[in-house]
Design a protein around this motif. Sequence first.
Motif, mmCIF file in Angstrom:
data_model
loop_
_atom_site.group_PDB
_atom_site.id
_atom_site.type_symbol
_atom_site.label_atom_id
_atom_site.label_comp_id
_atom_site.label_asym_id
_atom_site.label_seq_id
_atom_site.Cartn_x
_atom_site.Cartn_y
_atom_site.Cartn_z
ATOM 1 N N LEU A 16 3.438 -22.018 6.887
ATOM 2 C CA LEU A 16 3.393 -20.823 6.899
ATOM 3 C C LEU A 16 3.876 -20.025 5.426
ATOM 4 C CD1 LEU A 16 4.093 -17.701 8.989
ATOM 5 C CD2 LEU A 16 7.012 -19.082 8.766
ATOM 6 N N LEU A 17 4.817 -21.018 5.010
ATOM 7 C CA LEU A 17 4.977 -20.214 3.463
ATOM 8 C C LEU A 17 4.573 -20.564 2.289
ATOM 9 C CD1 LEU A 17 7.612 -20.436 1.388
ATOM 10 C CD2 LEU A 17 7.516 -22.484 1.186
ATOM 11 N N ALA A 18 3.471 -21.217 2.524
ATOM 12 C CA ALA A 18 1.830 -21.300 2.079
ATOM 13 C C ALA A 18 1.012 -20.052 1.420
ATOM 14 C CB ALA A 18 1.005 -22.775 2.298
ATOM 15 N N GLY A 19 1.280 -19.655 2.913
ATOM 16 C CA GLY A 19 0.126 -18.279 3.746
ATOM 17 C C GLY A 19 1.256 -17.102 2.880
ATOM 18 N N ILE A 20 2.482 -17.700 2.993
ATOM 19 C CA ILE A 20 3.681 -16.577 1.928
ATOM 20 C C ILE A 20 3.033 -16.242 1.073
ATOM 21 C CG2 ILE A 20 5.990 -16.129 1.063
ATOM 22 C CD1 ILE A 20 6.495 -16.880 4.664
ATOM 23 N N VAL A 21 3.363 -17.629 -0.529
ATOM 24 C CA VAL A 21 3.313 -17.404 -1.518
ATOM 25 C C VAL A 21 1.595 -16.706 -2.035
ATOM 26 C CG1 VAL A 21 2.821 -19.104 -3.320
ATOM 27 C CG2 VAL A 21 3.980 -19.868 -1.832
ATOM 28 N N VAL A 22 0.199 -18.033 -1.195
ATOM 29 C CA VAL A 22 -0.969 -16.780 -0.829
ATOM 30 C C VAL A 22 -1.095 -15.470 -0.647
ATOM 31 C CG1 VAL A 22 -3.502 -16.746 -0.191
ATOM 32 C CG2 VAL A 22 -2.303 -18.729 0.098
ATOM 33 N N GLY A 23 0.143 -14.667 -0.144
ATOM 34 C CA GLY A 23 -0.191 -13.433 0.243
ATOM 35 C C GLY A 23 1.186 -12.696 -1.227
ATOM 36 N N LEU A 24 1.243 -13.495 -1.738
ATOM 37 C CA LEU A 24 2.127 -12.870 -2.907
ATOM 38 C C LEU A 24 1.602 -13.154 -3.948
ATOM 39 C CD1 LEU A 24 5.788 -14.102 -2.366
ATOM 40 C CD2 LEU A 24 5.192 -11.750 -2.133
ATOM 41 N N VAL A 25 0.484 -13.833 -4.325
ATOM 42 C CA VAL A 25 0.279 -14.379 -5.707
ATOM 43 C C VAL A 25 -1.383 -13.145 -5.529
ATOM 44 C CG1 VAL A 25 -2.096 -15.626 -6.672
ATOM 45 C CG2 VAL A 25 -0.284 -16.592 -5.760
ATOM 46 N N LEU A 26 -1.653 -12.496 -4.388
ATOM 47 C CA LEU A 26 -2.697 -11.277 -3.954
ATOM 48 C C LEU A 26 -2.236 -10.293 -4.331
ATOM 49 C CD1 LEU A 26 -4.719 -12.937 -1.302
ATOM 50 C CD2 LEU A 26 -5.402 -13.269 -3.654
ATOM 51 N N LEU A 27 -0.725 -10.231 -4.096
ATOM 52 C CA LEU A 27 -0.112 -8.628 -3.916
ATOM 53 C C LEU A 27 -0.143 -8.203 -5.110
ATOM 54 C CD1 LEU A 27 1.859 -6.659 -2.237
ATOM 55 C CD2 LEU A 27 3.200 -7.715 -2.612
ATOM 56 N N GLY A 28 0.356 -9.645 -6.486
ATOM 57 C CA GLY A 28 0.754 -8.861 -7.564
ATOM 58 C C GLY A 28 -0.948 -8.949 -8.159
ATOM 59 N N PHE A 29 -1.921 -8.897 -8.101
ATOM 60 C CA PHE A 29 -3.016 -8.266 -8.698
ATOM 61 C C PHE A 29 -3.899 -6.513 -7.815
ATOM 62 C CE2 PHE A 29 -4.142 -12.210 -9.023
ATOM 63 C CZ PHE A 29 -4.293 -12.536 -10.388
ATOM 64 N N GLY A 30 -2.633 -6.153 -7.450
ATOM 65 C CA GLY A 30 -2.812 -4.547 -6.326
ATOM 66 C C GLY A 30 -2.124 -3.830 -7.502
ATOM 67 N N ASP A 31 -1.416 -2.980 -6.633
ATOM 68 C CA ASP A 31 -0.577 -1.945 -6.956
ATOM 69 C C ASP A 31 0.703 -2.376 -7.065
ATOM 70 O OD1 ASP A 31 -0.559 1.545 -7.617
ATOM 71 O OD2 ASP A 31 0.915 1.172 -6.492
ATOM 72 N N LEU A 32 1.112 -1.809 -7.842
ATOM 73 C CA LEU A 32 3.126 -1.828 -7.796
ATOM 74 C C LEU A 32 3.872 -1.050 -6.671
ATOM 75 C CD1 LEU A 32 5.438 -2.966 -9.884
ATOM 76 C CD2 LEU A 32 5.832 -0.877 -11.165
ATOM 77 N N GLN A 33 2.544 0.056 -6.932
ATOM 78 C CA GLN A 33 3.423 0.607 -5.523
ATOM 79 C C GLN A 33 3.896 0.197 -3.950
ATOM 80 O OE1 GLN A 33 6.052 2.839 -5.587
ATOM 81 N NE2 GLN A 33 6.400 2.887 -3.810
ATOM 82 N N LEU A 34 2.585 -0.912 -3.935
ATOM 83 C CA LEU A 34 2.397 -1.535 -2.681
ATOM 84 C C LEU A 34 3.138 -2.633 -2.863
ATOM 85 C CD1 LEU A 34 0.376 -1.775 0.085
ATOM 86 C CD2 LEU A 34 -1.251 -3.402 -1.887
ATOM 87 N N ALA A 35 3.062 -3.258 -4.014
ATOM 88 C CA ALA A 35 4.498 -4.927 -4.412
ATOM 89 C C ALA A 35 5.742 -4.394 -4.199
ATOM 90 C CB ALA A 35 3.213 -5.308 -5.424
ATOM 91 N N SER A 36 6.256 -3.075 -4.683
ATOM 92 C CA SER A 36 7.516 -2.787 -4.179
ATOM 93 C C SER A 36 7.773 -2.547 -3.298
ATOM 94 C CB SER A 36 7.997 -1.749 -4.841
ATOM 95 O OG SER A 36 9.323 -1.117 -5.082
ATOM 96 N N ASP A 37 6.756 -2.068 -2.253
ATOM 97 C CA ASP A 37 6.727 -1.783 -0.561
ATOM 98 C C ASP A 37 7.084 -2.856 0.340
ATOM 99 O OD1 ASP A 37 6.780 1.216 -1.648
ATOM 100 O OD2 ASP A 37 5.410 1.785 -1.052
ATOM 101 N N VAL A 38 6.034 -3.803 -0.818
ATOM 102 C CA VAL A 38 6.269 -4.267 0.619
ATOM 103 C C VAL A 38 7.109 -5.703 -0.032
ATOM 104 C CG1 VAL A 38 4.678 -6.901 1.112
ATOM 105 C CG2 VAL A 38 3.593 -4.269 0.837
ATOM 106 N N ILE A 39 7.490 -5.874 -0.896
ATOM 107 C CA ILE A 39 8.774 -7.076 -0.857
ATOM 108 C C ILE A 39 9.639 -6.557 -0.467
ATOM 109 C CG2 ILE A 39 9.794 -8.563 -2.752
ATOM 110 C CD1 ILE A 39 7.796 -7.880 -4.274
#
Length: 525
Positions: free
Chosen positions: A37-60
């Motif tokens: 589960l933690l590995a899945g979260i890390v992969v998602g966070l890595v991919l989130l960094g390549f997206g829009d700042l607003q999307l990263a902010s909303d998700v986190i």
Amino acid sequence: MVATLLRLRFRVLGNQLMRSPWQLVGFLFGALYGLGLLAGIVVGLVLLGFGDLQLASDVIVGAGSLVTLGWALVPLVAFGVDTTLDPDRLVVFPMSRARMMVALTLAGVCGIPGIVTSAATLATIATWVHWPAATVAWIVSAPLAVVTAVVASRTVATAASGLGSGRRFREVSGILIFIPLILAGPIIAAVATGFAVNAEALLALLPVLGWTPLGAAWAVPADAAAGDLLAAGAKLLIALATLAVLWVLWRQSLARSLVNPRRASAAVVRAGSIGWFGRVPTGTAGAIFARALTYWTRDPRYLRQLVGAPLVPLLLWFYARDGDPFAALAFSAPIIAFVIGIVVYADISYDGTAFGTELITGASGRADRVGRTFAAAAVALPLVLVAAVLPFAFSGRWEQFPGILGMSIAILFVCYGVCALTSAQLVVPVAASGDNPFKRVPGSTFLQGLAFLGIWLAALLLSAPAVIVGVIGFFTENAAMSWIAFAGGIVLGSVVLAVGIMIGGRMLDRTGPVLLARLKAMKNA
């Protein structure tokens, strides 16, 4: 002293894992699941960094707020889950309140939920590393977010222990907890539907969470990345103020709880009143019947099993509301019979060392099996009959009723017969009366889970003939098949029950002292 308490925390965990290889296996499976589960979260966070700042902010910010809220709410529904470093036990040690609070905070961070939360929080750097200002803000805000969540949990837990110091409060709340858990499916479906309908409103709410105690610490890097240093600084102050307020509240609640520890409560009864013992036939089986029936009507561990019975029709109707609700409601009686009937496998385990009193009297194993079975049936049969009658009373399709009733009685009696055998050989660690229903009981093993699964499968296989005939008669609307299921179910269930009581009683005559020794070992674990 703080380091000593932390070593004690991990020593207790190590001792629990080394007690049984199967318990270690179960822990490893859980650890592997958590790592996945933690590995899945890390992969998602890595991919989130390549997206829009607003999307990263909303998700986190949204996910972080839910994490903080979860830490704060868990003690309200699961007090006493892990009592390794219970303040009531630490009060005798020579340590200041501040050191105790530091030790409890570090213990929370070093526990399994704390480790998972800390690792996931640290992994957010994979997102914020794309913005240098956010990385600097993350260094301060990430540890602050974790500590705030843990301190919030400890604050609520300490306050709740004061409110729930009475045993009756803990018992009633422990029973009521199961209602939303049983209805979790419909609740989640309703919430998901609400999210789908109000998605835009929820997205508009996410920026507001950053200004609340729940999401302030999580929102600091996002504002820093956007270049809004004033907002980042303001939210950092909100997060620090939140931690300070929680610390003060926890300190005050801890001071009160250490001076006024949890107290036990006892019922006041009229002189000469002996409850069910004065209302049932005398004799060994009658005394055991009265004692077991007292458990079923007063012990919260038994009452929790009964809470779910009235909710079964509601769940079946919810999942079949778009199809044929009558068919779903008609089968609520067999399901209730199975759920309530299989519970008696742990009867002797619930007795605990009090089972020794029965052995001292010289009660026969057959009398024990008869008394416990009849007490359970006195509670379960009325519930099963009501659940079987009501759907047909409203629909008027009585030609299908005999098959459902025979099926239900067969399942109930077969469960009692199987448990009469297995409970003469098996005792399992269970929470004591008045304990939290989610409390981790030392000694629970992976092997015991497999044994319980075996009991389920045995009951299902032995009752299968009556169930198959009953299902065929119901869906074909064949009255003859329905009556065959009725007669066959009663005969099958009665035979299995009689054989189980007879053989189980003989087994218990031989295994009674062994079971008592196991119960004593569990109590001292």
